[in-house]
Design an enzyme around this catalytic site. Structure first.
Site, PDB file in Angstrom:
ATOM      1  N   GLU A  14      31.780  58.761  31.449  1.00 35.90           N
ATOM      2  CA  GLU A  14      32.564  59.993  31.375  1.00 35.90           C
ATOM      3  C   GLU A  14      33.976  59.578  31.754  1.00 35.90           C
ATOM      4  OE1 GLU A  14      34.604  62.722  31.972  1.00 35.90           O
ATOM      5  OE2 GLU A  14      33.455  63.437  33.709  1.00 35.90           O
ATOM      6  N   CYS A  18      39.938  64.933  34.535  1.00 38.80           N
ATOM      7  CA  CYS A  18      39.867  64.193  33.278  1.00 38.80           C
ATOM      8  C   CYS A  18      40.013  65.139  32.098  1.00 38.80           C
ATOM      9  CB  CYS A  18      38.563  63.438  33.204  1.00 38.80           C
ATOM     10  SG  CYS A  18      37.171  64.515  33.388  1.00 38.80           S
ATOM     11  N   LYS A  74      27.858  53.907  44.063  1.00 39.43           N
ATOM     12  CA  LYS A  74      29.119  53.419  44.623  1.00 39.43           C
ATOM     13  C   LYS A  74      30.151  54.531  44.549  1.00 39.43           C
ATOM     14  CE  LYS A  74      32.895  51.367  43.203  1.00 39.43           C
ATOM     15  NZ  LYS A  74      33.896  51.980  44.085  1.00 39.43           N
ATOM     16  N   THR A 114      39.138  55.261  31.148  1.00 35.72           N
ATOM     17  CA  THR A 114      38.636  54.638  29.928  1.00 35.72           C
ATOM     18  C   THR A 114      38.705  53.114  30.024  1.00 35.72           C
ATOM     19  OG1 THR A 114      39.138  56.562  28.571  1.00 35.72           O
ATOM     20  CG2 THR A 114      39.041  54.455  27.437  1.00 35.72           C
ATOM     21  N   ASP A 115      39.734  52.599  30.637  1.00 36.67           N
ATOM     22  CA  ASP A 115      39.849  51.145  30.751  1.00 36.67           C
ATOM     23  C   ASP A 115      38.702  50.563  31.577  1.00 36.67           C
ATOM     24  OD1 ASP A 115      42.064  51.254  29.211  1.00 36.67           O
ATOM     25  OD2 ASP A 115      43.509  51.022  30.856  1.00 36.67           O
ATOM     26  N   THR A 116      38.395  51.234  32.672  1.00 35.77           N
ATOM     27  CA  THR A 116      37.299  50.737  33.499  1.00 35.77           C
ATOM     28  C   THR A 116      35.960  50.961  32.806  1.00 35.77           C
ATOM     29  OG1 THR A 116      38.631  51.305  35.415  1.00 35.77           O
ATOM     30  CG2 THR A 116      36.331  50.772  35.811  1.00 35.77           C
ATOM     31  N   GLU A 119      47.273  59.574  29.602  1.00 33.26           N
ATOM     32  CA  GLU A 119      46.775  60.454  30.640  1.00 33.26           C
ATOM     33  C   GLU A 119      47.650  60.287  31.888  1.00 33.26           C
ATOM     34  OE1 GLU A 119      42.757  59.557  31.775  1.00 33.26           O
ATOM     35  OE2 GLU A 119      42.284  61.676  32.040  1.00 33.26           O
TER      36      GLU A 119
END
Lengths: 539, 496
Positions: free
Chosen positions: A306, A340, A230, A285-287, A437
Site C-alpha cells: 500500500e 497517502c 516492524k 512507492t520506492d521502498t 507526492e
C-alpha cells in the site's frame, strides 16, 4: 493512508541527530492535558510544549510474549516532533532480532495454540482486546500524538476508537472464513479450505501508527496467522503498547512479535527472510519496490503493498462549492498532509475556479497550527526533520516553477517541525508539485474545463490510490467513477475509512486490498481438496 | 443441594408478563396460563396469556421501531456492539437462565449450564460479528447500465419458537433478525415461556431499543395464529411441528403473502455401516435418540444398522443404555429429565404401546419411571419394519427404532423413504461410503461420525416436509433481508 519510507538512507542519519535529553521525559511539573487552552494561528509563536500525561513503559522489542533488549543492545531515539527532542530510547532491532522473532512466530504457528484454537476463541481474544483499547483510549491517544505530532483530539476521538472498531470487525470475521464446495466436471467432490498462510511479516508506516497496525494485524490474526511486525522508526511506541494489551487479552506468546527498528536493517531482514510466508508493507512507492524485490530474491513470498499517491480531487461546475472547499481542505491538510491518499491535486472547473480558490485560501488561512495537545488545534508538526525539509523544498520548487503561492509557504516557529498551511494556484500538470507526492500541508489547485479532459489529466500519473469527485450530476459522477484509475473513489465525500471498505491502489500505488472482506485473502492460502466419488447421487 | 437450587429459583421467577415496547405488561384480557415444572407437575408461575389484541400491540410497537426507530438506521457495527453486550449479559446470568430451562422444560441442568446456554451467547456473538458484514453485490450488466443490489432488512418479523430448546431457539431466530436490522415479535411456546421473557429483559439491559424485540407469550391457535396471519408482519419464521408449519404457511398465504421460513419435524436416519467402530456407533445412536429426552427435531429416530455389525451393536446399546440415568434435571448424574408436559408424555407412551402392538420387539425400557413427573425410560425397539407407525411418525421422545439392512443402496432407499428430510447420521470409516451416502440422503444436515453438532456458522434446515429456509450461518440472515436492485444508465464507461 500510507506513509513514507521503510526508512530511506537519509532518514537514518537524520534520526540520529544530536539529542537534547537522554531518556524518558520527567513527569514532574507536567501540564494537565487540555488546560491552559490557547489557540495558535499559523503566525503565532509556539510556546513550551504541553507535557502529555502518559508514561512510556514499553520500549523493548516484543519477542515470544516477552519484552527484550535487541541482540546488539543498541537503541534509537523516539523523537517528539514538536521539539525534535528525545522522548524515549527504543531497542533497535536488526537482522538477528528479526530471526529471533520469526523463529518465535514459526513455533507459535507450527506448534502453538493460535491456529489450532477455535475461531470463536480467537474472536473472543480480539473482542477482549478491543475492550482493553477502549479502556486505555486516552493513554494510547496521548502516546500516538506525542510520538507522531497529530492532534490529540484526532487521536482520542477518532483514531483510537477506530482502532478498536477495526479489531471488533476482524473479530467478527474470524468465524466466518468460509471456503467453497466446488462443482466438478466428473465424479469428484471438491472443496476449498481457507488456511492461514503462516508467518506473516508486516511493515507499517509512521503516519497512522495505530490504524496501520490494525489494518495489518487485525486480518492476519483473525485468519489464524502469526506475525512479526516492524513499526516505523519514527513512531515505535503505540505498537508496543497495543501489543502488550493484546497479550493481556489472551494472545498466546509468539503470535505477535514487534521489532522496532530501521528499514534497511530490520525491514529488509523481514522482507527477505526465507521463513516468512508473506509480507505486507505500507509506505513509499520506492521502498515498496525494494520490498517486492527482496521477496522475489528470497522465497517468493507473496506481497501486499500500500504505497504512495497523487490523488485527484475533482470539483465539477455543478458542485456544492462550500462543501467541496471544506472537503478539499480536509482531503489535503488532514493529518498534516501526511496521508497517502491525500487529495493532492485539486482540479477545479473553470466556472467555479475563482470562487473555489478564494474560499480555499481563506479556509487554509484559518487553519489552526500548534501544539497537538492543545484543544482545537487542527494541525501539529510534521513527523520529522527529513519530511519537514523535504516539504519546504517542494514549496520552494512550486514558487520557482511559477505556481502562485496564495498563502503559507513557510515554517512556523523556531522549534519543531511546523509548516504553514500552504496553497498554490495556477498549478500546471508538468510542475514537480503536481507530479510528486509532497506529503505535507501543501494544496495544489489546477483548473480544468471538460470532464473528458480532467479524466485524462487525473489519470496521467504513476499512482492510482484514490480520487474525490464533487458533482450533483449522476451521469458525471458515474462517468468519473468508472473512468478514474484508482482504488477508492469518494463521491461528494473524502477520507471515509470504514472497516468494511476495501482500500488499496491501482498502478504504482500498490498491490492488494486492505480492510473489508478483501483483506482476509492477503492472509489465507486456498487449498483445493479433490476426492474421487463412487456412484454419486448427483453432480 | 439439587433441590435447594431448584427451590431457590422457583421462588424467584422474575418475569411473567408480555414484553411489549420495552415494558413488561399484562395481557389486554388480563388472562394468564400456568407453566408447569415437568419434574414435579407443579405450577411454577402464571404467565400473561397474549392473544390477537396483544399481538396487534406488539406489531404496532415493532412497526414504529422499524419505520421510525434507530435500530435499522444505526450502522451494523453499532447493532453488533449492542448484541455483544447482550451476549455478555447472558454469560453473566448463565446459571439463572440454565435453571429456568431446567425447571420449565425439564432439561438437564448440567447440559444447560455447560453447553446449551454458552452456545446461545456464542450464537449472538456470531451474528453480532455478522451485522457489519451484510453485503450486496455490484452487478455485471449486459449493456450500458450499472447496477447494484441493496440488502435491506425485511421489516417486522414474527418468530414462533418451540419448547424443546427455548433459549437456543429464541436466539437462533432473533440473532440473525437483529443483525439484519429487523424488529420482531417472538412467541415462545406456552410450555416453556420463562427463558424468553428473561432474555427479553437482558436484551433491554444490553441496549436493544424499545419495540425492536417484543415477546408475546401465549398459545399457538390464538397468539401464534395472529402472528402468522397479521397483515403488518413481513416475514414469519417457525420452528415446530410439520402440522403447525402447514397452518402457518396457510395463514401467511391467506393474509399478506408474508415470507415464511419453517423448521419442522423429522424422522432422521442414522446409518451404521459394518466397518464402523461399535463403541462410537452405540454412543452416537444413544446420543442421537435420547439427548434432550428425544425431544429434538433432528433426533435419530430410525437407526439403520448393517447386518454384519448388528448383533455387536445391540449388545453395546443395551449395556450403554443402562448407564443413561433418568432423573431430576438438577442432579449432576442425570442424563435425561422428564418429558416437557403431560400431553407429550402420554403421546410418547402411546407410541411405545403402538410399537409393541405392531410387533416390534422391545429391547430396552418402554415404561414410565419415577412416581411424580413425566419421566420415561430410554426405550429401544428392534425388528422395526419400515411400515410401522413408530418408523414413520415423529415420536419426539426417548425411543430408538432399530432396523437392519444389507447394502448401501438399500439403506439409502429406506432412509429416504420418508416425508421428512431434516438430518441424517452416517457412521463409517469408509470414505466412499461416507461420500456416497452424504450426497444421496435428501436431508439438510449430514453428520458423519458425529451427531447433534450445531454451530453458528453451519446452516441448518430441512428438505421436503421438514421445512425450508435456514437457521444459523450467514444464510439465515438472508431470511430477514430483501434484495433491492438499483439500475441506472451509464455513459462513456471505459469498461463494461
Amino acid at each position: 493512508m500510507a506513509a513514507r519510507r521503510l526508512s530511506g538512507v537519509i532518514s537514518r542519519s537524520l534520526s540520529l541527530r544530536p539529542l537534547s535529553s537522554s531518556s524518558i521525559v520527567s513527569r514532574g511539573n507536567r501540564t494537565k492535558l487540555g488546560s491552559e487552552v490557547q489557540r495558535f494561528s499559523t503566525s503565532a509563536a509556539l510556546e513550551e510544549p504541553i507535557i502529555p500525561s502518559v508514561r512510556i513503559s514499553e520500549t523493548q522489542l516484543l519477542i515470544n510474549g516477552k519484552f527484550v533488549d535487541s541482540a546488539s543492545g543498541k537503541t534509537f531515539p523516539a523523537l517528539d516532533p514538536r521539539t525534535g527532542e528525545v522522548i524515549a530510547n527504543v531497542a533497535e532491532g536488526d537482522a538477528e532480532d528479526i530471526n529471533r522473532a520469526v523463529s518465535a512466530a514459526r513455533k507459535a504457528f507450527d506448534e502453538g495454540p493460535w491456529p489450532r484454537m477455535t475461531a470463536y476463541e480467537r474472536s473472543r481474544i480480539l473482542l477482549r482486546f478491543a475492550d482493553l483499547v477502549d479502556k486505555h483510549n486516552d493513554d494510547l491517544a496521548a502516546l500516538e500524538t506525542w510520538d507522531n505530532g497529530k492532534p490529540y483530539e484526532q487521536s482520542a476521538e477518532t483514531e483510537v476508537p477506530m482502532f478498536a472498531r477495526l479489531f471488533r470487525y476482524y473479530a467478527g470475521w474470524a468465524d466466518k472464513i468460509h471456503g467453497l464446495t466446488v462443482p466438478a466436471d466428473g465424479p469428484y467432490h471438491v472443496q476449498t479450505l481457507h488456511e492461514p498462510i503462516g508467518v506473516v511479516g508486516q511493515i507499517i508506516p509512521w503516519n497512522f501508527p495505530l490504524l496501520m497496525f490494525a489494518w495489518k494485524v487485525g486480518p492476519a490474526l483473525a485468519t489464524g496467522n502469526t506475525i512479526v511486525l516492524k513499526s516505523a522508526e519514527q513512531t515505535p511506541l503505540t505498537a508496543l503498547y497495543a501489543a502488550k494489551l493484546l497479550h493481556e487479552a489472551g494472545l498466546p506468546p509468539g503470535v505477535l512479535n514487534v521489532v522496532s527498528g530501521y528499514g534497511p536493517t530490520a525491514g529488509a531482514a523481514l522482507a527477505s527472510h526465507m521463513d516468512v510466508d508473506k509480507v505486507a508493507f505500507t509506505g513509499s512507492t520506492d521502498t515498496g519496490k525494494i520490498v517486492q524485490e527482496l521477496a522475489a530474491k528470497s522465497n517468493l513470498k507473496p506481497v501486499t503493498l500500500e504505497l504512495g499517491g497523487k490523488s485527484p480531487f475533482i470539483v465539477c461546475e455543478d458542485a456544492d462549492v462550500d462543501k467541496a472547499v471544506e472537503l478539499a481542505h480536509f482531503a489535503l491538510f488532514f493529518n498534516q498532509g501526511q496521508c497517502c491518499c491525500a487529495g493532492s491535486r485539486t482540479f477545479v472547473h473553470e466556472r467555479v475556479y475563482d470562487e473555489f480558490l478564494e474560499k480555499a485560501k481563506a479556509r487554509a488561512q484559518k487553519r489552526t497550527v500548534g501544539d497537538p495537545f492543545q484543544k482545537g488545534i487542527e494541525q501539529g508538526p510534521q513527523i520529522d526533520s527529513e519530511q519537514y525539509e523535504k516539504i519546504l523544498r517542494y514549496i520552494k520548487s512550486g514558487v520557482e516553477s511559477e505556481a502562485t503561492l496564495e498563502c503559507g509557504g513557510d515554517k512556523v516557529g523556531s522549534k519543531g517541525y511546523y509548516i504553514q498551511p500552504t496553497v498554490f494556484s495556477n498549478v500546471k500538470d508538468d510542475m514537480l508539485i503536481a507530479q510528486e507526492e509532497i506529503f505535507g500541508p501543501v494544496q495544489t489547485i489546477l483548473k480544468f474545463n471538460e470532464v473528458s479532459d480532467v479524466i485524462k489529466r487525473a489519470n496521467a500519473t504513476r499512482y492510482g490510490l484514490a480520487a474525490g469527485v464533487f458533482t450533483q450530476n449522476i451521469d458525471t459522477a458515474n462517468t468519473l467513477t468508472r473512468a478514474l484509475r484508482a482504488g477508492t473513489i469518494w463521491v461528494n465525500c473524502f477520507d471515509v475509512f470504514d472497516a468494511a471498505i476495501p482500500f488499496g491502489g491501482y498502478k504504482m500505488s500498490g498491490i492488494g486490498r486492505e480492510k473489508g472482506v478483501y483483506s482476509l485473502s492477503n492472509y489465507l492460502q486456498v487449498k483445493a481438496v479433490v476426492t474421487a466419488l463412487k456412484n454419486p447421487a448427483w453432480l | 443441594m439439587a433441590d435447594g437450587k431448584r427451590n431457590s429459583h422457583i421462588l424467584n421467577i422474575k418475569f411473567t408478563k408480555l414484553f411489549i415496547n420495552g415494558d413488561f405488561v399484562d395481557s389486554i384480557s388480563g388472562k394468564t396460563f400456568e407453566t408447569i415444572d415437568p419434574s414435579t407437575e407443579e405450577v411454577i408461575a402464571k404467565i400473561a396469556e397474549g392473544d390477537k389484541e396483544d399481538v396487534d400491540l406488539a406489531v404496532k410497537a415493532a412497526r414504529q421501531a422499524f419505520d421510525h426507530g434507530s435500530w435499522p438506521r444505526i450502522p451494523g457495527c453499532e447493532r453488533g456492539k449492542i448484541m455483544n453486550k447482550f451476549a455478555d449479559l447472558i454469560d453473566e446470568n448463565l446459571e439463572e437462565l440454565a435453571a429456568l430451562e431446567s425447571i420449565d422444560a425439564g432439561k438437564v441442568f448440567s447440559f444447560e449450564i455447560n453447553v446449551d446456554i454458552p452456545a446461545i451467547s456464542k450464537d449472538i456473538r456470531y451474528f453480532a460479528g455478522a451485522a457489519d458484514k451484510i453485503h450486496g453485490k455490484t452487478l455485471k450488466l449486459s449493456s450500458e447500465f450499472q447496477g447494484y443490489t441493496l440488502s435491506e432488512p425485511v421489516g417486522v418479523v414474527g418468530l414462533i419458537t418451540p419448547w424443546n430448546f427455548p433459549s437456543a431457539m429464541f436466539v437462533l431466530k432473533c440473532a440473525p433478525a437483529l443483525a439484519a436490522g429487523c424488529t420482531m415479535i417472538v412467541k415462545p411456546a406456552e410450555q416453556a415461556p420463562l427463558s424468553a421473557l428473561y432474555l427479553a429483559h437482558l436484551a433491554k439491559q444490553a441496549g436493544i431499543p424499545d419495540g425492536v424485540l417484543n415477546v408475546v407469550t401465549g398459545f399457538g391457535h390464538t397468539a401464534g395464529s395472529a402472528i402468522a396471519s397479521h397483515m403488518d408482519i413481513d416475514c414469519v419464521s417457525l420452528t415446530g411441528s410439520t402440522k403447525v408449519g402447514r397452518l402457518v404457511m396457510q395463514a401467511a398465504s391467506t393474509s399478506n403473502l408474508k415470507t415464511v421460513s419453517l423448521e419442522l419435524g423429522g424422522k432422521s436416519p442414522l446409518l451404521i455401516f459394518d466397518d464402523a467402530d461399535v463403541d462410537q456407533a452405540a454412543d452416537l445412536a444413544l446420543l442421537g435418540s435420547l439427548a434432550n429426552k428425544g425431544e429434538i427435531c433432528v433426533c435419530t429416530s430410525r437407526v439403520f444398522v448393517q447386518e454384519g455389525i448388528y448383533d455387536k451393536l445391540v449388545e453395546k446399546l443395551v449395556d450403554k443404555a443402562k448407564t443413561w440415568i433418568v432423573g431430576d434435571p438438577f442432579d449432576p448424574s442425570t442424563r435425561q429429565g422428564p418429558q416437557v408436559d403431560k400431553k407429550q408424555y402420554e403421546q410418547v407412551l402411546s407410541y411405545i404401546d403402538q410399537g409393541k402392538k405392531e410387533g416390534a420387539s422391545l429391547l430396552f425400557g418402554g415404561k414410565p419411571c419415577g412416581g411424580k413427573g413425566y419421566y420415561i425410560e430410554p426405550t429401544i425397539f428392534e425388528n422395526v419394519t419400515d411400515d410401522m407407525v413408530i418408523a414413520k411418525e415423529e415420536i419426539f421422545g426417548p425411543v430408538m427404532c432399530l432396523m437392519k439392512f444389507k447394502t448401501i443402496e438399500e439403506a439409502i432407499g429406506r432412509a429416504n423413504a420418508t416425508a421428512y428430510g431434516l438430518a441424517a447420521g452416517i457412521v463409517t470409516n469408509d470414505l466412499n461410503i461416507a461420500n456416497k451416502v452424504s450426497r444421496s440422503i435428501r436431508a439438510g444436515m449430514i453428520w458423519i461420525n458425529c451427531y447433534h453438532y450445531f454451530d453458528p456458522g453451519c446452516p441448518f434446515g430441512g428438505y421436503k416436509m421438514s421445512g425450508f429456509g435456514k437457521d444459523h450461518g450467514m444464510e439465515s440472515i438472508e431470511m430477514y433481508l430483501r434484495t433491492k436492485s438499483v439500475v441506472t444508465p451509464i455513459y462513456n464507461s471505459p469498461w463494461l
